[in-house]
Design a protein around this motif. Structure first.
Motif, PDB file in Angstrom:
ATOM      1  N   UNK A  12       0.701  -1.247   0.380  1.00  0.00           N
ATOM      2  CA  UNK A  12       0.015   0.445   0.271  1.00  0.00           C
ATOM      3  C   UNK A  12       1.133   1.737   0.136  1.00  0.00           C
ATOM      4  N   UNK A  13       2.168   1.050  -0.410  1.00  0.00           N
ATOM      5  CA  UNK A  13       3.011   2.244  -0.331  1.00  0.00           C
ATOM      6  C   UNK A  13       2.818   3.096  -1.244  1.00  0.00           C
ATOM      7  N   UNK A  14       2.978   2.351  -2.275  1.00  0.00           N
ATOM      8  CA  UNK A  14       1.923   3.499  -3.773  1.00  0.00           C
ATOM      9  C   UNK A  14       1.254   4.056  -3.647  1.00  0.00           C
ATOM     10  N   UNK A  15       0.513   3.788  -3.289  1.00  0.00           N
ATOM     11  CA  UNK A  15      -0.873   5.112  -3.162  1.00  0.00           C
ATOM     12  C   UNK A  15      -0.838   6.220  -1.600  1.00  0.00           C
ATOM     13  N   UNK A  16      -0.380   5.271  -0.300  1.00  0.00           N
ATOM     14  CA  UNK A  16       0.828   6.780   0.445  1.00  0.00           C
ATOM     15  C   UNK A  16       1.594   7.341  -0.903  1.00  0.00           C
ATOM     16  N   UNK A  17       2.089   6.920  -1.096  1.00  0.00           N
ATOM     17  CA  UNK A  17       3.283   8.508  -1.567  1.00  0.00           C
ATOM     18  C   UNK A  17       2.495   8.963  -2.647  1.00  0.00           C
ATOM     19  N   UNK A  18       0.805   8.182  -3.016  1.00  0.00           N
ATOM     20  CA  UNK A  18       0.692   9.011  -4.220  1.00  0.00           C
ATOM     21  C   UNK A  18       0.112   9.674  -4.098  1.00  0.00           C
ATOM     22  N   UNK A  19      -0.869   9.964  -2.803  1.00  0.00           N
ATOM     23  CA  UNK A  19      -1.508  10.522  -2.003  1.00  0.00           C
ATOM     24  C   UNK A  19      -0.603  11.699  -1.037  1.00  0.00           C
ATOM     25  N   UNK A  21       1.895  13.207  -3.050  1.00  0.00           N
ATOM     26  CA  UNK A  21       2.702  13.240  -3.956  1.00  0.00           C
ATOM     27  C   UNK A  21       1.050  14.648  -4.172  1.00  0.00           C
ATOM     28  N   UNK A  22       0.082  14.502  -4.319  1.00  0.00           N
ATOM     29  CA  UNK A  22      -1.196  15.422  -4.718  1.00  0.00           C
ATOM     30  C   UNK A  22      -0.998  16.165  -3.521  1.00  0.00           C
ATOM     31  N   UNK A  23      -0.803  15.999  -2.553  1.00  0.00           N
ATOM     32  CA  UNK A  23      -0.589  17.306  -1.466  1.00  0.00           C
ATOM     33  C   UNK A  23      -0.072  18.324  -1.649  1.00  0.00           C
ATOM     34  N   UNK A  24       2.020  17.467  -2.483  1.00  0.00           N
ATOM     35  CA  UNK A  24       2.264  18.701  -3.240  1.00  0.00           C
ATOM     36  C   UNK A  24       2.410  19.298  -4.456  1.00  0.00           C
ATOM     37  N   UNK A  25       0.709  18.919  -4.455  1.00  0.00           N
ATOM     38  CA  UNK A  25       0.996  19.727  -6.370  1.00  0.00           C
ATOM     39  C   UNK A  25       1.055  19.349  -7.170  1.00  0.00           C
ATOM     40  N   UNK A  26       2.278  17.874  -6.745  1.00  0.00           N
ATOM     41  CA  UNK A  26       2.725  16.426  -8.003  1.00  0.00           C
ATOM     42  C   UNK A  26       1.174  15.495  -8.583  1.00  0.00           C
ATOM     43  N   UNK A  27       1.534  15.429  -9.679  1.00  0.00           N
ATOM     44  CA  UNK A  27       0.669  14.608 -10.486  1.00  0.00           C
ATOM     45  C   UNK A  27       0.783  13.139  -9.882  1.00  0.00           C
ATOM     46  N   UNK A  28       0.198  12.569  -9.767  1.00  0.00           N
ATOM     47  CA  UNK A  28       1.217  10.784  -9.493  1.00  0.00           C
ATOM     48  C   UNK A  28       0.458  10.061 -10.318  1.00  0.00           C
ATOM     49  N   UNK A  29       1.235   9.355 -10.836  1.00  0.00           N
ATOM     50  CA  UNK A  29       1.034   7.783 -11.598  1.00  0.00           C
ATOM     51  C   UNK A  29       1.947   7.016 -11.127  1.00  0.00           C
ATOM     52  N   UNK A  30       0.813   6.164 -10.444  1.00  0.00           N
ATOM     53  CA  UNK A  30       0.933   4.379  -9.922  1.00  0.00           C
ATOM     54  C   UNK A  30       1.277   3.486 -10.324  1.00  0.00           C
ATOM     55  N   UNK A  31       2.028   2.801 -10.568  1.00  0.00           N
ATOM     56  CA  UNK A  31       2.594   1.749 -11.735  1.00  0.00           C
ATOM     57  C   UNK A  31       3.657   0.633 -10.582  1.00  0.00           C
ATOM     58  N   UNK A  32       3.055   0.417 -10.046  1.00  0.00           N
ATOM     59  CA  UNK A  32       3.861  -0.853  -8.543  1.00  0.00           C
ATOM     60  C   UNK A  32       4.609  -1.771  -9.753  1.00  0.00           C
ATOM     61  N   UNK A  33       5.796  -2.172  -9.599  1.00  0.00           N
ATOM     62  CA  UNK A  33       6.729  -3.200  -9.907  1.00  0.00           C
ATOM     63  C   UNK A  33       6.975  -4.178  -9.700  1.00  0.00           C
ATOM     64  N   UNK A  34       6.444  -4.432  -7.842  1.00  0.00           N
ATOM     65  CA  UNK A  34       6.582  -4.989  -7.123  1.00  0.00           C
ATOM     66  C   UNK A  34       4.817  -6.208  -6.751  1.00  0.00           C
ATOM     67  N   UNK A  35       4.865  -7.613  -6.693  1.00  0.00           N
ATOM     68  CA  UNK A  35       3.277  -7.525  -5.461  1.00  0.00           C
ATOM     69  C   UNK A  35       3.998  -8.252  -4.637  1.00  0.00           C
ATOM     70  N   UNK A  36       3.655  -8.078  -3.342  1.00  0.00           N
ATOM     71  CA  UNK A  36       3.618  -8.378  -2.244  1.00  0.00           C
ATOM     72  C   UNK A  36       3.133  -9.505  -1.469  1.00  0.00           C
ATOM     73  N   UNK A  37       3.577 -10.638  -1.257  1.00  0.00           N
ATOM     74  CA  UNK A  37       2.537 -11.166  -0.667  1.00  0.00           C
ATOM     75  C   UNK A  37       3.463 -12.107   0.628  1.00  0.00           C
ATOM     76  N   UNK A  38       2.131 -12.400   1.312  1.00  0.00           N
ATOM     77  CA  UNK A  38       3.297 -13.025   2.704  1.00  0.00           C
ATOM     78  C   UNK A  38       3.942 -14.287   2.403  1.00  0.00           C
ATOM     79  N   UNK A  39       4.318 -14.826   2.697  1.00  0.00           N
ATOM     80  CA  UNK A  39       5.248 -16.181   3.056  1.00  0.00           C
ATOM     81  C   UNK A  39       5.235 -17.648   4.265  1.00  0.00           C
ATOM     82  N   UNK A  40       5.668 -18.522   4.203  1.00  0.00           N
ATOM     83  CA  UNK A  40       4.849 -19.375   5.453  1.00  0.00           C
ATOM     84  C   UNK A  40       6.390 -19.199   5.781  1.00  0.00           C
ATOM     85  N   UNK A  41       6.470 -19.195   7.763  1.00  0.00           N
ATOM     86  CA  UNK A  41       7.730 -19.243   8.559  1.00  0.00           C
ATOM     87  C   UNK A  41       7.647 -19.388   9.576  1.00  0.00           C
ATOM     88  N   UNK A  42       8.710 -20.603  10.191  1.00  0.00           N
ATOM     89  CA  UNK A  42       7.939 -20.835  11.966  1.00  0.00           C
ATOM     90  C   UNK A  42       9.182 -19.970  12.668  1.00  0.00           C
TER      91      UNK A  42
END
Length: 231
Positions: A12-19, A21-42
Motif C-alpha cells: 500500500x506504500x504506492x498509494x500513500x506516496x501518491x496521496x 504527491x497530490x498534497x504537494x501539487x504533483x500528479x502521481x502515476x501509480x504503477x507498482x513493479x512488485x506484488x507483495x505476498x506473505x510466506x509461511x514461516x516458523x
C-alpha cells in the motif's frame, strides 16, 4: 518534467506516496513493479529474544498471527512508516530508528533480535545485537513494464526510485522495451538506490534523507525548477 511523478513502489506504500504527491501539487502515476505476498514461516520461541527488528512495513503487515507471540517485546523499526505498521500490528513498544537496519541493530546494543524481513533483504553486517532472521514475505517483480508506466516515462514524468531493487528492475524493464534512458529523469530515495539504477539517465537526483517525504520534497523542487526553466 511536467509535475507528473511515476510511483513504482509496492502497495500500500504506492498509494500513500501518491496521496502525499497530490498534497504537494504533483500528479502521481501509480504503477507498482512488485506484488507483495506473505510466506509461511516458523516462529521461534519468543523467550529467546530481547526485541524484534523490522526494516520494512511489509513485514509487520504480512507476518500473520504468529507475530502475536512477539508483541510484548520492544520493536526496533526503521522509518516512520514501518513504525506505524508495527504499532498497528500491536507492538506496544516501538522505537523508531533514524538510519538503516544496520544502525538499528547497533542502537539496540547487546541482546538478541528477531529480524522479520522479506525474501530480498539487505545484509545488516556486524556489530550491536545478535540477529536471527525469519523471511515472512516476498515482493515478486513483475515481468514487464506496465503500459501506464511506459506512457508516463515517455511523456516526461519524473520516476521515483524507492529501493536499490526497484532501480535495478526499472533499468532492466526500460531497456527491454526499448525506451532511451537518456530521456528519463530519476529521483532516488538513497545513494544506493540511485547507483543500482545504473548509468545513462537524463539526470539522477537523490533525496536528502532516505524517507518518502524527503523524496517527494525533492520531486516537487525538481518539477518546479523544470517548470520555471520552460517558462
Amino acid at each position: 518534467m511536467s509535475g507528473r511523478v511515476l510511483v513504482l513502489r509496492p502497495e500500500p506504500g504506492a498509494s500513500a506516496t501518491g496521496e502525499r504527491a497530490r498534497r504537494l501539487g504533483l500528479v502521481p502515476v501509480v504503477a507498482p513493479l512488485f506484488a507483495v505476498r506473505p510466506l509461511a514461516w516458523d516462529a521461534p520461541d519468543p523467550s529467546g529474544f530481547d526485541g524484534v527488528l523490522l526494516t520494512s512495513a511489509h513485514a509487520a503487515r504480512q507476518a500473520g498471527p504468529q507475530l502475536g507471540g512477539f508483541l510484548h517485546l520492544p520493536c526496533y523499526a526503521v522509518g516512520e512508516a514501518t513504525a506505524a505498521a508495527a504499532a498497528e500490528a500491536g507492538f506496544a513498544q516501538v522505537r523508531i530508528g533514524a538510519g538503516d537496519g544496520a544502525a538499528a541493530v547497533a542502537a539496540a546494543g547487546e541482546g538478541r533480535l528477531l529480524h522479520l524481513c522479506g525474501r530480498d533483504h539487505a545484509w545488516l553486517g556486524q556489530g550491536g545485537a545478535e540477529v536471527e532472521r525469519r523471511i515472512v514475505y516476498a515482493a515478486d517483480a513483475i515481468a514487464a513494464l506496465p503500459e501506464e508506466a511506459r506512457r508516463a516515462a515517455e511523456a516526461g514524468a519524473l520516476v521515483l526510485i524507492h529501493s536499490p531493487r526497484a532501480g535495478r528492475l526499472l533499468a532492466t524493464l526500460v531497456d527491454r522495451v526499448g525506451l532511451r534512458r537518456s530521456t528519463i529523469a530519476l529521483a532516488a530515495i538513497s545513494q544506493a538506490a540511485a547507483a543500482a539504477a545504473g548509468p545513462g539517465w537524463r539526470r539522477v537526483d537523490t533525496a536528502a534523507r532516505p524517507r518518502d517525504e524527503a523524496l517527494l520534497e525533492l520531486a516537487a523542487e525538481l518539477c518546479q525548477t523544470d517548470r520555471q526553466v520552460r517558462e
